[in-house]
Design a protein around this motif. Structure first.
Motif, mmCIF file in Angstrom:
data_model
loop_
_atom_site.group_PDB
_atom_site.id
_atom_site.type_symbol
_atom_site.label_atom_id
_atom_site.label_comp_id
_atom_site.label_asym_id
_atom_site.label_seq_id
_atom_site.Cartn_x
_atom_site.Cartn_y
_atom_site.Cartn_z
ATOM 1 N N LEU A 96 7.842 -42.111 3.289
ATOM 2 C CA LEU A 96 6.901 -42.320 3.712
ATOM 3 C C LEU A 96 5.414 -41.181 3.885
ATOM 4 O O LEU A 96 5.769 -40.323 4.111
ATOM 5 N N SER A 97 4.085 -42.337 2.990
ATOM 6 C CA SER A 97 3.103 -40.930 3.422
ATOM 7 C C SER A 97 2.387 -41.664 4.357
ATOM 8 O O SER A 97 1.691 -43.140 4.113
ATOM 9 N N LEU A 98 1.327 -41.010 4.985
ATOM 10 C CA LEU A 98 0.234 -41.961 6.088
ATOM 11 C C LEU A 98 -0.867 -40.582 5.675
ATOM 12 O O LEU A 98 -0.178 -38.940 6.037
ATOM 13 N N GLY A 99 -1.982 -40.713 5.325
ATOM 14 C CA GLY A 99 -3.150 -40.086 5.386
ATOM 15 C C GLY A 99 -3.355 -39.292 4.389
ATOM 16 O O GLY A 99 -3.095 -39.808 2.586
ATOM 17 N N SER A 100 -4.347 -38.561 4.025
ATOM 18 C CA SER A 100 -4.870 -37.948 2.936
ATOM 19 C C SER A 100 -3.731 -36.958 1.923
ATOM 20 O O SER A 100 -3.877 -36.796 0.619
ATOM 21 N N ILE A 101 -2.893 -36.091 2.350
ATOM 22 C CA ILE A 101 -1.500 -35.711 2.119
ATOM 23 C C ILE A 101 -1.083 -37.347 1.304
ATOM 24 O O ILE A 101 0.258 -36.332 0.188
ATOM 25 N N THR A 102 -1.282 -38.180 0.644
ATOM 26 C CA THR A 102 -0.130 -39.336 0.458
ATOM 27 C C THR A 102 -0.051 -38.743 -1.289
ATOM 28 O O THR A 102 0.535 -38.591 -2.912
ATOM 29 N N ALA A 103 -1.687 -38.381 -2.103
ATOM 30 C CA ALA A 103 -1.908 -37.323 -2.610
ATOM 31 C C ALA A 103 -1.097 -36.460 -3.378
ATOM 32 O O ALA A 103 -0.404 -36.764 -4.419
ATOM 33 N N GLU A 104 -0.557 -35.665 -2.608
ATOM 34 C CA GLU A 104 0.915 -34.637 -2.542
ATOM 35 C C GLU A 104 1.404 -35.443 -2.910
ATOM 36 O O GLU A 104 2.366 -34.506 -3.505
ATOM 37 N N ALA A 105 2.265 -36.188 -2.269
ATOM 38 C CA ALA A 105 3.219 -36.690 -1.955
ATOM 39 C C ALA A 105 3.654 -37.513 -3.814
ATOM 40 O O ALA A 105 4.719 -37.781 -3.806
ATOM 41 N N VAL A 106 2.616 -38.198 -4.176
ATOM 42 C CA VAL A 106 2.350 -38.648 -5.275
ATOM 43 C C VAL A 106 2.788 -37.062 -5.947
ATOM 44 O O VAL A 106 3.647 -37.852 -7.031
ATOM 45 N N LYS A 107 1.974 -36.621 -6.075
ATOM 46 C CA LYS A 107 2.210 -35.256 -7.019
ATOM 47 C C LYS A 107 3.955 -34.823 -7.497
ATOM 48 O O LYS A 107 4.709 -34.144 -8.692
ATOM 49 N N ALA A 108 4.165 -34.282 -5.974
ATOM 50 C CA ALA A 108 5.805 -34.325 -5.554
ATOM 51 C C ALA A 108 6.767 -35.352 -6.134
ATOM 52 O O ALA A 108 7.374 -34.476 -6.857
ATOM 53 N N ALA A 109 6.633 -36.835 -6.604
ATOM 54 C CA ALA A 109 7.376 -37.848 -7.049
ATOM 55 C C ALA A 109 7.400 -37.545 -8.184
ATOM 56 O O ALA A 109 8.305 -37.834 -8.849
ATOM 57 N N ARG A 110 6.144 -37.064 -9.292
ATOM 58 C CA ARG A 110 6.323 -36.572 -10.652
ATOM 59 C C ARG A 110 6.941 -35.915 -10.705
ATOM 60 O O ARG A 110 7.857 -36.579 -11.509
ATOM 61 N N ASP A 111 7.487 -35.142 -10.091
ATOM 62 C CA ASP A 111 7.623 -33.674 -10.400
ATOM 63 C C ASP A 111 9.308 -33.900 -10.687
ATOM 64 O O ASP A 111 9.971 -33.743 -11.272
ATOM 65 N N LEU A 112 9.578 -34.524 -9.480
ATOM 66 C CA LEU A 112 11.532 -35.242 -9.602
ATOM 67 C C LEU A 112 11.741 -36.491 -10.351
ATOM 68 O O LEU A 112 12.269 -35.717 -10.964
ATOM 69 N N GLU A 113 10.457 -36.827 -10.480
ATOM 70 C CA GLU A 113 10.646 -37.569 -12.326
ATOM 71 C C GLU A 113 11.408 -36.829 -13.209
ATOM 72 O O GLU A 113 12.061 -37.769 -14.355
ATOM 73 N N ARG A 114 10.593 -36.078 -13.302
ATOM 74 C CA ARG A 114 10.494 -35.322 -14.501
ATOM 75 C C ARG A 114 12.154 -34.663 -14.278
ATOM 76 O O ARG A 114 12.225 -34.602 -15.833
ATOM 77 N N LYS A 115 11.959 -33.924 -13.046
ATOM 78 C CA LYS A 115 14.033 -33.746 -13.156
ATOM 79 C C LYS A 115 14.734 -34.858 -12.942
ATOM 80 O O LYS A 115 16.351 -34.516 -12.710
ATOM 81 N N LYS A 116 14.357 -36.022 -13.900
ATOM 82 C CA LYS A 116 15.485 -37.680 -13.855
ATOM 83 C C LYS A 116 15.928 -37.633 -11.617
ATOM 84 O O LYS A 116 17.441 -37.727 -11.561
ATOM 85 N N ILE A 117 15.547 -37.774 -10.801
ATOM 86 C CA ILE A 117 15.736 -38.143 -9.839
ATOM 87 C C ILE A 117 14.870 -39.158 -9.077
ATOM 88 O O ILE A 117 13.512 -38.016 -9.694
ATOM 89 N N THR A 118 14.931 -40.267 -9.701
ATOM 90 C CA THR A 118 14.505 -41.054 -8.444
ATOM 91 C C THR A 118 13.824 -41.092 -7.086
ATOM 92 O O THR A 118 14.683 -41.449 -6.405
ATOM 93 N N CYS A 119 12.568 -41.939 -7.039
ATOM 94 C CA CYS A 119 12.133 -41.427 -5.939
ATOM 95 C C CYS A 119 10.638 -42.542 -5.851
ATOM 96 O O CYS A 119 10.489 -43.535 -6.993
ATOM 97 N N ALA A 120 10.189 -43.164 -4.841
ATOM 98 C CA ALA A 120 9.489 -44.000 -4.367
ATOM 99 C C ALA A 120 8.561 -43.428 -3.618
ATOM 100 O O ALA A 120 8.762 -42.711 -2.752
ATOM 101 N N VAL A 121 6.741 -43.686 -3.812
ATOM 102 C CA VAL A 121 5.923 -42.868 -2.798
ATOM 103 C C VAL A 121 5.354 -44.494 -1.822
ATOM 104 O O VAL A 121 4.841 -45.404 -3.141
ATOM 105 N N VAL A 122 5.864 -44.700 -0.827
ATOM 106 C CA VAL A 122 4.745 -45.696 -0.267
ATOM 107 C C VAL A 122 3.728 -45.009 1.057
ATOM 108 O O VAL A 122 4.074 -44.488 1.672
#
Length: 85
Positions: free
Chosen positions: A1-27
């Motif tokens: 869960l993300s709030l505010g302008s830092i959401t873009a960083e959370a999306v980048k982190a989620a992409r990095d995790l997905e490349r490592k085969k870790i499933t996640c979602a950013v809301v």
């Protein structure tokens, strides 16, 4: 869960995790006033691990709201809050 302008960083982190085969979602949560309690509860019921990310103080923010929802609804998930201390 993300709030505010830092959401873009959370999306980048989620992409990095997905490349490592870790499933996640950013809301992205647009506001905590009024509290989107029902929507967040329904969402958090689906996950075992919740991470809140916000560019604000931890106390009284999205992480606090998530903690309240977990406690008041006896949700079976673990919470980690990231923000300004």
């Amino acid at each position: 869960l993300s709030l505010g302008s830092i959401t873009a960083e959370a999306v980048k982190a989620a992409r990095d995790l997905e490349r490592k085969k870790i499933t996640c979602a950013v809301v992205a949560v647009s506001t905590i006033s009024p509290e989107p309690t029902s929507e967040l509860r329904q969402l958090m019921e689906q996950y075992r691990y919740i991470l809140t990310v916000e560019a604000h103080y931890l106390n009284g923010g999205l992480g606090s709201l998530a903690a309240e929802i977990i406690a008041e609804n006896s949700l079976d998930c673990r919470l980690t809050r990231l923000g300004v201390k």
